[in-house]
Design an enzyme around this catalytic site. Structure first.
Site, mmCIF file in Angstrom:
data_model
loop_
_atom_site.group_PDB
_atom_site.id
_atom_site.type_symbol
_atom_site.label_atom_id
_atom_site.label_comp_id
_atom_site.label_asym_id
_atom_site.label_seq_id
_atom_site.Cartn_x
_atom_site.Cartn_y
_atom_site.Cartn_z
ATOM 1 N N LYS A 1 0.845 -1.204 0.000
ATOM 2 C CA LYS A 1 0.000 0.000 0.000
ATOM 3 C C LYS A 1 0.880 1.254 0.000
ATOM 4 O O LYS A 1 2.081 1.174 0.288
ATOM 5 C CB LYS A 1 -0.910 -0.023 1.234
ATOM 6 C CG LYS A 1 -0.152 0.022 2.556
ATOM 7 C CD LYS A 1 -1.055 -0.281 3.751
ATOM 8 C CE LYS A 1 -0.258 -0.304 5.040
ATOM 9 N NZ LYS A 1 -1.053 -0.773 6.187
ATOM 10 N N ARG B 1 -10.665 -0.184 14.652
ATOM 11 C CA ARG B 1 -10.390 0.713 13.539
ATOM 12 C C ARG B 1 -11.197 0.188 12.361
ATOM 13 O O ARG B 1 -12.227 0.742 12.018
ATOM 14 C CB ARG B 1 -8.877 0.694 13.282
ATOM 15 C CG ARG B 1 -8.350 1.817 12.484
ATOM 16 C CD ARG B 1 -6.844 1.755 12.329
ATOM 17 N NE ARG B 1 -6.394 0.570 11.600
ATOM 18 C CZ ARG B 1 -5.152 0.373 11.171
ATOM 19 N NH1 ARG B 1 -4.214 1.283 11.409
ATOM 20 N NH2 ARG B 1 -4.822 -0.713 10.495
ATOM 21 N N TYR C 1 16.473 29.791 7.827
ATOM 22 C CA TYR C 1 15.270 30.422 8.364
ATOM 23 C C TYR C 1 15.290 30.443 9.885
ATOM 24 O O TYR C 1 15.678 29.459 10.527
ATOM 25 C CB TYR C 1 14.027 29.638 7.955
ATOM 26 C CG TYR C 1 13.597 29.812 6.515
ATOM 27 C CD1 TYR C 1 13.230 31.063 6.018
ATOM 28 C CD2 TYR C 1 13.524 28.716 5.673
ATOM 29 C CE1 TYR C 1 12.809 31.210 4.697
ATOM 30 C CE2 TYR C 1 13.097 28.847 4.355
ATOM 31 C CZ TYR C 1 12.741 30.100 3.882
ATOM 32 O OH TYR C 1 12.325 30.233 2.584
HETATM 33 C C1 LIG Z 1 -0.187 -1.762 6.890
HETATM 34 C C2 LIG Z 1 -0.731 -3.057 7.366
HETATM 35 C C3 LIG Z 1 0.080 -4.198 7.493
HETATM 36 C C4 LIG Z 1 1.597 -4.138 7.360
HETATM 37 O O1 LIG Z 1 2.120 -3.753 8.595
HETATM 38 P P1 LIG Z 1 3.695 -3.535 8.877
HETATM 39 O O2 LIG Z 1 3.725 -3.109 10.279
HETATM 40 O O3 LIG Z 1 4.143 -2.499 7.914
HETATM 41 O O4 LIG Z 1 4.379 -4.846 8.629
HETATM 42 C C5 LIG Z 1 -0.525 -5.408 7.795
HETATM 43 N N1 LIG Z 1 -1.859 -5.489 8.007
HETATM 44 C C6 LIG Z 1 -2.681 -4.409 7.941
HETATM 45 C C7 LIG Z 1 -4.128 -4.557 8.196
HETATM 46 C C8 LIG Z 1 -2.146 -3.157 7.622
HETATM 47 O O5 LIG Z 1 -2.956 -2.079 7.569
#
Ligand SMILES: *Cc1c(COP(=O)(O)O)cnc(C)c1O
Length: 357
Positions: free
Chosen positions: A34, A126, A244
């Site tokens: 993702k 969630r 800055y």
């Molecule tokens: C992003 C995600 C993962 C991967 O998790 P990592 O900590 O990056 O290995 C696995 N399962 C779900 C549901 C996620 O949202």
């Protein structure tokens, strides 16, 4: 050609990390790709992982799934954010598998032959259906290919929440009349031990060379290195300030290299005065604030050691001994944020070993 920041992406390290995570368990290791493969670029990550033996990918959005489908025609692709009436056609057209997170989507998927995953909530609150909410008949009516849940605290191996979620998930799965493949572990979950592996693991961050948390390091190889070209070198006198807000003042006469990268490339602004780049093997502090397109680096010591710093030089923001986890710790965040912020303006180059510029 202008000299832009360069991201060198190490395909060999990615495959090594996949193998390392696979070798931790005896079950199938999928890959979470993702958010553009955590900022590293799905276009090379997916084919590289395919060659490394990965057959199953997870994305957040169906549109991300469509992109992965183009790169991996035969792979299994799950979509975390699930199914809605408006995306149903996309799932069918591209053979994407939704993760069903709600009762409505479970009903929508019934009789659709989508081979979905069913996501049950064991404590994250969630996404996912509560265990009480998943009637077994409705579950089986959508013919799931996977049961999944997600760990709340896999970056804290000592947390009692891990064992509680594990017990809930496995009790529920084994109460079902039919055995269905199960998936619980992300990267952190893989390192919690074999009880957490079930039939499919779903690591993300570990593939890309990061750890679940700077306090919970996993033994993976860095995948990205980050090079910024020196645009100019100047002397500042004792008492003068740089950048800055005049947040840094020279304690003595110093030499500053201005380099082309900044927060537009994802270098967190909080790293100003808190991170070091490397040049000619020496550590050079980022002095003053990180700007949108520029950083200012103190190269006094490199110069005093006899190295001539000029506009053909590059500084390295992620040298070998300073990992993305160290960067995250310095910025008060996690590797996930450092990686997914990586911007679109880099010259990106995929290499098969650690190349030097
Ligand atoms: C992003 C995600 C993962 C991967 O998790 P990592 O900590 O990056 O290995 C696995 N399962 C779900 C549901 C996620 O949202």
């Amino acid at each position: 050609m202008s000299r832009k920041p360069r991201l060198l992406l190490n395909a060999e390290a990615l495959v090594d990390n996949y193998q390392l995570l696979s070798n931790r368990s005896t079950t199938e290791t999928a890959a979470v790709v993702k958010a553009h493969a955590y900022g590293l670029g799905v276009d090379w990550v997916v084919p590289t992982l395919r060659e490394g033996g990965c057959q199953t990918f997870f994305v957040a959005y169906p549109e991300e799934g469509v992109r992965v489908r183009g790169l991996a025609p035969e792979a299994t692709i799950y979509v975390f954010h699930g199914l809605s009436p408006s995306t149903l056609a996309l799932f069918h057209a591209h053979r994407l598998r939704p993760c069903l997170n709600s009762r409505e989507s479970l009903e929508l998927a019934a009789g659709q032959r989508l081979a979905p995953a069913v996501h049950v909530d064991t404590g994250m609150h969630r996404l996912g259906l509560s265990i009480e909410e998943v009637a077994e008949t409705a579950l089986l009516a959508c013919v799931p290919s996977l049961l999944m849940s997600h760990l709340v605290a896999s970056d804290q191996p000592e947390s009692p929440l891990n064992g509680e979620q594990l017990a809930q998930f496995s009790d529920w799965a084994s109460s079902l009349a039919e055995p269905i493949p199960r998936s619980l572990a992300n990267t952190g979950g893989i390192f919690l031990g074999p009880a957490y592996h079930f039939e499919v693991t779903r690591p993300g961050i570990g593939l890309y060379g990061g750890s679940p948390d700077p306090s919970c390091r996993v033994p993976v190889r860095p995948v990205a290195s980050w090079h910024a070209p020196v645009l100019m070198v100047q002397k500042v006198r004792a008492g003068e300030t740089v950048g800055y807000g005049a947040s840094w003042r020279a304690d003595r006469d110093r030499t500053i290299a201005t380099c082309a990268t900044g927060y537009a490339d994802g270098l967190l602004r909080s790293l100003g005065n808190r991170w070091c780049a490397e040049l000619a093997g020496a550590s050079c502090p980022l002095v003053g604030r990180v700007s949108m397109d520029l950083i200012t680096v103190d190269v006094t010591e490199v110069i005093e050691s006899g190295y001539h710093v000029g506009t053909s030089d590059w500084v390295e923001l992620l040298p070998r001994q300073q990992t993305i986890d160290d960067m995250a710790a310095a910025a008060g965040t996690v590797a996930y944020e450092c990686l997914t912020r990586l911007g679109q303006r880099f010259d990106r180059e995929v290499t098969s070993s650690v190349a030097q510029v």
